[in-house]
Design an enzyme around this catalytic site. Structure first.
Site, PDB file in Angstrom:
ATOM      1  N   ASP A 258       0.680   2.082  -0.946  1.00  0.00           N
ATOM      2  CA  ASP A 258      -0.674   2.514  -0.596  1.00  0.00           C
ATOM      3  C   ASP A 258      -0.893   3.889  -1.218  1.00  0.00           C
ATOM      4  O   ASP A 258       0.048   4.540  -1.660  1.00  0.00           O
ATOM      5  CB  ASP A 258      -0.853   2.559   0.919  1.00  0.00           C
ATOM      6  CG  ASP A 258      -2.310   2.435   1.339  1.00  0.00           C
ATOM      7  OD1 ASP A 258      -3.189   2.695   0.497  1.00  0.00           O
ATOM      8  OD2 ASP A 258      -2.573   2.082   2.504  1.00  0.00           O
ATOM      9  N   TRP A 259      -2.135   4.330  -1.225  1.00  0.00           N
ATOM     10  CA  TRP A 259      -2.482   5.564  -1.933  1.00  0.00           C
ATOM     11  C   TRP A 259      -2.050   6.777  -1.123  1.00  0.00           C
ATOM     12  O   TRP A 259      -2.685   7.160  -0.157  1.00  0.00           O
ATOM     13  CB  TRP A 259      -3.987   5.595  -2.192  1.00  0.00           C
ATOM     14  CG  TRP A 259      -4.385   5.021  -3.509  1.00  0.00           C
ATOM     15  CD1 TRP A 259      -5.207   5.603  -4.428  1.00  0.00           C
ATOM     16  CD2 TRP A 259      -4.008   3.772  -4.091  1.00  0.00           C
ATOM     17  NE1 TRP A 259      -5.352   4.794  -5.535  1.00  0.00           N
ATOM     18  CE2 TRP A 259      -4.615   3.663  -5.354  1.00  0.00           C
ATOM     19  CE3 TRP A 259      -3.169   2.732  -3.684  1.00  0.00           C
ATOM     20  CZ2 TRP A 259      -4.435   2.576  -6.196  1.00  0.00           C
ATOM     21  CZ3 TRP A 259      -2.991   1.644  -4.505  1.00  0.00           C
ATOM     22  CH2 TRP A 259      -3.609   1.574  -5.748  1.00  0.00           C
TER      23      TRP A 259
END
Length: 310
Positions: A258-259
């Site tokens: 995920d970012w």
């Protein structure tokens, strides 16, 4: 040549670059925001390196958020390569009904049509992979992203998500990313929340929807989640990323993190820059959106050294 022979010809520096996205803040490195991390498509969420197309024939992968519609910059200024003039360009996308509403239809044929429509816009916009569908389970009505998830039922979540995947994946060059794997059921303190889950609950509730979706929808990619699972970040857990996902379910697609928010550092932050190498070792193929610290961390590990904790 085989993939092993192909990779063997690449340097450690090149391999580390492939493990990390092109970075935060392409639009503004001083104020990085989600939606400004692609050189190619203004407003896209991220992109893998563009460096190796000419030398190795490896194209970049452009990704954009999308459970409710493809999220990119609606208008931007660019120079016309023919005339040299600066012009305003537009790229509008459809805003679809939110996932929780689409899940209530129980209509997989309809949602496969939605997936096909997604793919047409991905193709038109030059985006490789949409970051969706999201399959996390509704556990609390206060969860900040329940609108993005389908149901409290893993069967509905998995089969509905699979329908969207099928619709997108039927278009060559377009892919989906099922997320967030796994047990990501709250937004408060989402980077360091710790989901304590038994093996049975994990198998019967939190993993089951992903299993259905991967089996029935054949998504191109999967995204790990921010949270810890029983004390370890999901992005670092080889038991679920390699043993369950790869070996038991036979998933052969791309696994991305995920970012991770830029600037999250310090001794009290468990998800800091030096986690990139641990994520790759745990089963992530690409650490997104990537930055120079992630690259250095992965490269240091590739050279057999211990990365610094920053």
């Amino acid at each position: 040549v085989t993939i092993e022979e192909f990779v063997a010809k690449m340097s450690l520096e090149e391999l580390a670059t492939l493990n990390c996205g092109s970075g935060w803040g392409v639009a503004n490195e001083n104020t990085p925001v989600v939606g400004s991390s692609s050189d190619t498509i203004p407003g896209a969420a991220g992109e893998t390196t563009v460096k190796y197309f000419d030398t190795h024939g490896i194209p970049s992968i452009v990704v954009a958020d999308g459970p409710g519609g493809i999220r990119i910059k609606q208008e931007y200024e660019a120079t016309d390569v023919t005339t040299g003039e600066i012009e305003t360009y537009y790229q509008y996308c459809t805003a679809w009904p939110v996932s929780v509403l689409r899940g209530q239809t129980w209509n997989t044929e309809l949602l496969e049509e939605v997936g096909r429509a997604f793919a047409k816009e991905l193709k038109e916009m030059g985006i490789t992979v949409v970051l969706g569908p999201s399959l996390n389970i509704h556990r609390d009505p206060l969860c900040g992203r329940n609108f993005e998830y389908y149901s409290e039922d893993p069967l509905i979540s998995g089969l509905v998500g699979a329908a969207v995947c099928r619709g997108v994946e039927k278009h060559p060059g377009c892919g989906t990313t099922v997320k967030h794997f796994c047990c990501n059921n709250q937004e408060a303190n989402r980077y360091q929340s710790n989901s304590i889950v038994s093996e049975r609950a994990l198998r019967e509730i939190y993993l089951k929807g992903f299993e259905y979706c991967i089996s029935e929808g054949k998504p191109s990619a999967l995204m790990t989640s921010y949270n810890l699972l029983n004390g370890i970040h999901t992005s670092e857990r080889a038991d679920i990323l390699k043993t369950v996902l790869r070996e038991e379910w036979g998933f052969s697609g791309l696994v991305v993190s995920d970012w991770v928010v830029a600037g999250m550092k310090g001794k009290n932050c468990k998800y800091r820059t030096a986690r990139a190498a641990a994520a790759v070792k745990g089963g992530n193929d690409a650490f997104m959106p990537g930055n120079s610290g992630n690259y250095k961390d992965v490269l240091t590990a590739l050279k057999g050294k211990t990365p610094d904790i920053v």
